[in-house]
Scaffold this active site. Structure first.
Site, short mmCIF file in Angstrom:
data_model
loop_
_atom_site.label_atom_id
_atom_site.label_comp_id
_atom_site.label_asym_id
_atom_site.label_seq_id
_atom_site.Cartn_x
_atom_site.Cartn_y
_atom_site.Cartn_z
N GLY A 148 0.83 -1.19 0.00
CA GLY A 148 0.00 0.00 0.00
C GLY A 148 0.87 1.24 0.00
O GLY A 148 2.03 1.22 -0.39
N ILE A 161 2.32 2.95 2.41
CA ILE A 161 3.53 2.88 3.24
C ILE A 161 4.50 1.85 2.69
O ILE A 161 5.71 2.10 2.59
CB ILE A 161 3.16 2.59 4.70
CG1 ILE A 161 2.37 3.76 5.29
CG2 ILE A 161 4.42 2.34 5.53
CD1 ILE A 161 1.83 3.49 6.69
N ARG A 190 0.93 -3.74 12.77
CA ARG A 190 0.07 -4.06 13.89
C ARG A 190 0.61 -5.30 14.58
O ARG A 190 1.05 -6.25 13.94
CB ARG A 190 -1.38 -4.34 13.43
CG ARG A 190 -2.21 -3.08 13.23
CD ARG A 190 -2.46 -2.36 14.55
NE ARG A 190 -3.31 -1.19 14.42
CZ ARG A 190 -2.87 0.03 14.17
NH1 ARG A 190 -1.58 0.25 13.98
NH2 ARG A 190 -3.71 1.05 14.11
N GLU A 216 -0.54 -3.56 24.25
CA GLU A 216 0.13 -2.27 24.42
C GLU A 216 -0.53 -1.48 25.54
O GLU A 216 -1.76 -1.47 25.63
CB GLU A 216 0.07 -1.47 23.11
CG GLU A 216 0.83 -2.13 21.97
CD GLU A 216 0.79 -1.34 20.66
OE1 GLU A 216 0.15 -0.26 20.64
OE2 GLU A 216 1.36 -1.79 19.66
N HIS A 229 5.39 1.88 19.65
CA HIS A 229 4.35 2.26 18.68
C HIS A 229 4.46 3.74 18.31
O HIS A 229 3.49 4.50 18.38
CB HIS A 229 2.96 1.95 19.24
CG HIS A 229 1.93 1.78 18.15
ND1 HIS A 229 0.84 0.96 18.30
CD2 HIS A 229 1.81 2.33 16.91
CE1 HIS A 229 0.09 1.02 17.19
NE2 HIS A 229 0.67 1.84 16.34
N ILE A 230 5.67 4.11 17.90
CA ILE A 230 5.91 5.52 17.53
C ILE A 230 6.43 5.66 16.10
O ILE A 230 6.90 6.74 15.73
CB ILE A 230 6.91 6.19 18.51
CG1 ILE A 230 8.16 5.34 18.76
CG2 ILE A 230 6.22 6.51 19.83
CD1 ILE A 230 9.18 5.34 17.67
N ALA A 231 6.33 4.60 15.30
CA ALA A 231 6.80 4.70 13.92
C ALA A 231 6.09 5.82 13.17
O ALA A 231 6.65 6.45 12.28
CB ALA A 231 6.61 3.37 13.19
#
Length: 323
Positions: A156, A158, A240, A269, A288-290
């Site tokens: 997709g 990304i 995810r 999380e 979870h900060i990408a």
């Protein structure tokens, strides 16, 4: 709560104010910060739209409990939608939308940065020198990047940008997606289309996952598939938690089946303090900060509020989730 304006309820967010949302919705809706809202508060049924962060789950039971009021739509702060039951929402006449474009650069860059850090052993060598070892002890695999193959599972927005960025560094870039295909321009850059995920995994030195979490992608990369990979290979998951089987991954790294991994997302999380992943230095972890940059957060919140306006006007979200 009584108001002449429609209500937009914001739940599950990690920020402490709603300034960006207020700028978009000023005079058009009443914003309610619902982080501490009781489950039976009447505001739930007064809301026309819900802006949903990652820290709250709207499962089928919860959606049924709040349906029947004013609620017309739920807008996810983000691209993933595994914390809202889109099928149940659709059956209840509640639209679900996501924000597709706010962090394409950030997540693709985080994936490639993780790949470079793994390939060059950056974290290993940082720990090595801080421990006073100065290259003593076992070393991670160290290969010239131009000899390595970087794979993307999920092509997709990304995944495509990650592949394009990776081509700058890696000798081969391979891509698999059952729906989205590399364009003629991508192929001219040298990005190779692979017919199935198993073929890709056998060839790559680093694989980066860019898929939503669905029943068909849960544990997509599990123990059996890890066994088919190179022992020097690494896995990156910035999509995810649950797409890569965490338990199988930990066992594979410890057994030497693969060399390591980088994870930004997890099945639970925040990651519990006693989670076994924390004890494995060959698996790089980030919370979870990408997606995160100052610009991306502003875009996310502004775009989510703009999507809420569409719901208030009776229109469909720009990027609807179909169940």
């Amino acid at each position: 709560m009584t108001t002449n304006n429609p209500v937009v309820l914001v739940v599950g967010q990690s920020w402490n104010e709603l300034g960006f949302e207020e700028k978009v919705l000023a005079g058009k809706a009443t914003l309610v910060d619902g982080r501490k809202l009781a489950a039976d508060d009447p505001v739930w049924k007064e809301a026309t739209a819900i802006l949903l962060g990652t820290q709250y789950k709207l499962d089928a039971e919860r959606l049924k409990a709040i349906a029947g009021g004013n609620l017309k739509g739920v807008i996810r702060y983000g691209i993933g939608y595994d914390n809202v039951d889109a099928k149940a929402a659709t059956e209840l006449g509640i639209a679900v939308g996501i924000i597709r474009t706010y962090c394409i650069e950030e997540v693709s860059e985080h994936a490639v940065t993780s790949a470079l850090a793994l390939a060059r052993g950056v974290v290993h060598w940082d720990r090595n020198i801080r421990a006073g070892q100065w290259r003593a002890g076992a070393r991670p695999p160290m290969r010239r990047l131009s000899t390595l193959a970087f794979g993307v599972v999920g092509y997709g927005l990304i995944g495509r940008m990650a592949a394009q960025k990776a081509k700058t560094f890696f000798g081969r870039v391979l891509a698999y997606d059952p729906f989205a295909k590399p364009s003629a321009e991508d192929k001219a850059m040298g990005i190779e289309e692979i017919a199935d995920v198993d073929t890709l995994l056998k060839q790559v030195d680093i694989v980066s996952v860019h898929l939503p979490l669905t029943p068909s992608t849960k544990n997509l990369i599990g123990a059996e598939r890890m066994k088919t990979m190179k022992k020097t290979a690494h896995i990156i998951n910035v999509s995810r938690g649950g797409i890569v089987d965490e338990e199988a991954l930990l066992e594979a790294v410890r057994a030497g089946t693969i060399a390591g991994a980088a994870l930004d997302t997890f099945t639970r999380e925040p990651l519990p303090a006693d989670h076994p992943l924390l004890g494995e230095p060959r698996i790089l972890l980030s919370p979870h900060i990408a997606w995160l940059s100052d610009e991306a957060e502003i875009d996310l919140r502004r775009l989510a509020a703009e999507e809420a306006l569409l719901i208030l006007r009776g229109e469909k979200p720009s990027a609807p989730v179909t169940a």
